[in-house]
Design a protein around this motif. Structure first.
Motif: not given
Length: 588
Positions: A558-568
């Motif tokens: 979730x944190x990686x998604x917030x950073x725009x780095x993960x879309x899975x």
């Protein structure tokens, strides 16, 4: 024997020893040893003998003339790693390096491991994460110039074998330890029992193997290969031929003795009544003149005034006291290095070192930054001026063996004590940790806690981290995870990445703090970004599910998604997409 006669005799002995250096190395060579006894295992039954074995072996090595014998008991994984790292630096300065280990060991896939006291080993995969490879121990002695010795009383029946989970159908776990072939010549590795067999812990005060070692270690004129053959024979006889010690390695044709054939002549005359032999001790006990001579040989070509000052403090009436005073006077007469302004540059150099330290407050890289080796040349001058920060930095150099200084725990502790006496928080924290682990000073937990708490009162990050670790492990105090978290939080609030990793682990487990996957994720990610390799390894491991809860792994995604780095998908499964996002977060 009159005092004057005794001094003349001591001087004659010292001179004759120096003359004889071409034919014997009994006193000229520097010998160092690390002795470990792991008894109090946290997840299996206690072993009764290793601590006794280690204490007696350490004393025997001191009696045969080892210059430094570092004795440790009940080491958890982290401390065992640190201890081996620090001993490796010491071994690099020695002619002879020896490691003795008593405790549990095991072999997995033909790789030998020593087992720290905090290992749980729930599965065979855990061994590589929770135990120390024997190769690491061998590497710790390989820097010695003449002889390298590793002695393992670690082939006892392994209680972990009964509960360890097998994760691979072809993964083998053997009884005892596996055959080892050291790469370096003049390296000797002795097992209490030959490969594939186990050793007795014994019903007496010592294991059969250690008892046999103690019976022969102090025998004069016993060549090292013969010594271990005699140990083998004694163990075979005493165990009814159930246990056969075995020695691996390749030695040169040069004879090597722990006590040379002619070394007995160095003992004081038997009719001496000069008070040097204390009541209740044997006249064949360790002669302190050996230590003095070894100390002198290590500094006689030094250009550091502090080395000769240290000699005079420890041996004010020593054989070489006059030489030391003359050398000290000459060094003090030498002009100090000056800048173009005619003023000493040490203040500027000290400021540069402090800048490096402030960038990496817990384990700053001063000892390994090449350009700072030049700056460190000014430290003795600043120390002579009584500057506490310089005393701390020079102590740091001596402790870690950096900036052109050889490792010297005794000199490091002396400098830390001096600087701590002036209220320097860095020195207080370092001195406190030395007392906790017994490096350069006698291990004394109350004294260590006193100095660490003083440093913590000044906001010292190193002290915060060490107090966090001490309360987490119950090291000289009752185990208290809430106190551990408190100190780690204080360090993390100052940006310390190591403390963030520790907090991430605690929040992941809900130990000492409420279970909080979100905080755990943030701290683990920030710790990895701050260069903490263990944090990256924990998160990126193929077995991350064994170390991190599903909720924490989801929080990381979730944190990686917030950073725009993960879309899975946020499912806690770390596939290629998550791993790529982690690397991007860490700037890799």
């Amino acid at each position: 024997m009159h005092i004057v006669s005794l001094r003349l005799w001591c001087l004659a002995v010292a001179i004759s020893t120096l003359v004889a250096l071409s034919t014997t190395v009994a006193y000229a060579e520097k010998r160092v040893a690390l002795v470990i006894g792991n008894s109090d295992y946290q997840h299996v039954a206690r072993l009764p003998n290793p601590q006794n074995d280690a204490a007696s072996i350490a004393e025997a090595l001191r009696q045969v003339g080892f210059d430094a014998v570092i004795e440790k008991n009940d080491l958890p994984f982290q401390l065992l790693n640190i201890t081996l790292r620090d001993f490796a630096a010491l071994a690099d300065t020695a002619d002879v390096a020896l490691v003795f280990y008593a405790g549990h060991g095991m072999e997995v896939e033909k790789v030998n491991y020593l087992i720290p006291v905090d290992a749980a080993l729930k599965s065979d995969r855990d061994v590589s994460y929770e135990a120390i490879q024997l190769d690491q121990v061998i590497q710790a002695v390989e820097g010695a110039r003449r002889m390298r010795i590793v002695i393992l009383d670690a082939c006892r029946d392994n209680p972990f074998m009964q509960s360890i989970k097998r994760t691979g159908g072809t993964r083998s776990i053997g009884r005892g330890l596996s055959i080892v072939e050291p790469d370096q010549g003049n390296t000797l590795i002795s097992f209490a029992a030959k490969a594939g067999t186990t050793a007795d812990d014994g019903d007496a005060a010592h294991s059969p193997f250690t008892a046999a070692l103690l019976a022969h270690l102090n025998s004069p004129g016993l060549e090292i290969s013969k010594l271990f053959r005699l140990v083998r024979d004694q163990v075979l006889q005493e165990t009814g031929y159930r246990q056969e010690p075995f020695t691996y390695g390749s030695l040169s044709s040069e004879d090597f003795y722990l006590i040379a054939p002619d070394q007995q002549a160095m003992a004081p005359p038997p009719d001496s009544h000069d008070g040097l032999v204390e009541s209740g001790t044997s006249e064949t006990s360790f002669d302190p003149r050996q230590l003095e001579l070894a100390f002198w040989k290590s500094i006689e070509n030094s250009n550091e005034a502090s080395s000769f000052q240290s000699y005079l403090e420890q041996f004010p009436q020593g054989t070489f006291a006059i030489l030391a005073k003359n050398k000290l006077a000459k060094l003090k007469e030498q002009p100090s290095v000056e800048s173009s302004t005619g003023k000493s540059d040490w203040q500027a150099e000290l400021a540069a070192m402090k800048e490096v330290k402030d960038r990496q407050p817990e384990y700053f890289a001063m000892a390994t930054v090449p350009e700072l080796a030049e700056a460190a040349r000014f430290l003795p001058e600043a120390v002579a001026e009584g500057n506490a920060q310089a005393q701390y930095f020079l102590g740091y150099c001596y402790y870690h063996g950096g900036c052109g200084y050889e490792p010297n725990y005794a000199e490091a502790s002396r400098l830390f004590i001096t600087a701590a006496g002036q209220g320097n928080a860095d020195a207080e924290a370092s001195l406190g940790w030395l007392y906790m682990i017994g490096d350069g000073v006698v291990e004394e937990h109350p004294e260590g806690l006193k100095w660490l708490n003083r440093a913590a009162d000044q906001g010292n990050v190193f002290a915060y981290n060490k107090l966090g670790y001490i309360h987490e492990e119950g090291m000289g105090v009752d185990q208290d995870y809430s106190k551990s978290a408190h100190f780690y939080q204080l360090a993390a609030d100052q940006g310390d990445a190591g403390a963030k990793y520790s907090l991430g682990q605690l929040y992941n487990k809900g130990t000492g703090v409420p279970f909080d996957p979100q905080k755990s994720a943030i701290y683990l990610l920030e710790a990895g970004k701050g260069g903490i390799v263990q944090s990256k390894a924990t998160v990126m491991s193929d077995e991350a599910a064994d170390f991190l809860s599903t909720e924490t792994r989801k929080a990381i995604q979730s944190e990686l998604k917030k950073q725009g780095l993960y879309r899975g998908v946020v499912d806690g499964q770390f596939g290629p997409g998550t791993r790529q996002a982690l690397k991007a977060y860490w700037g890799e």
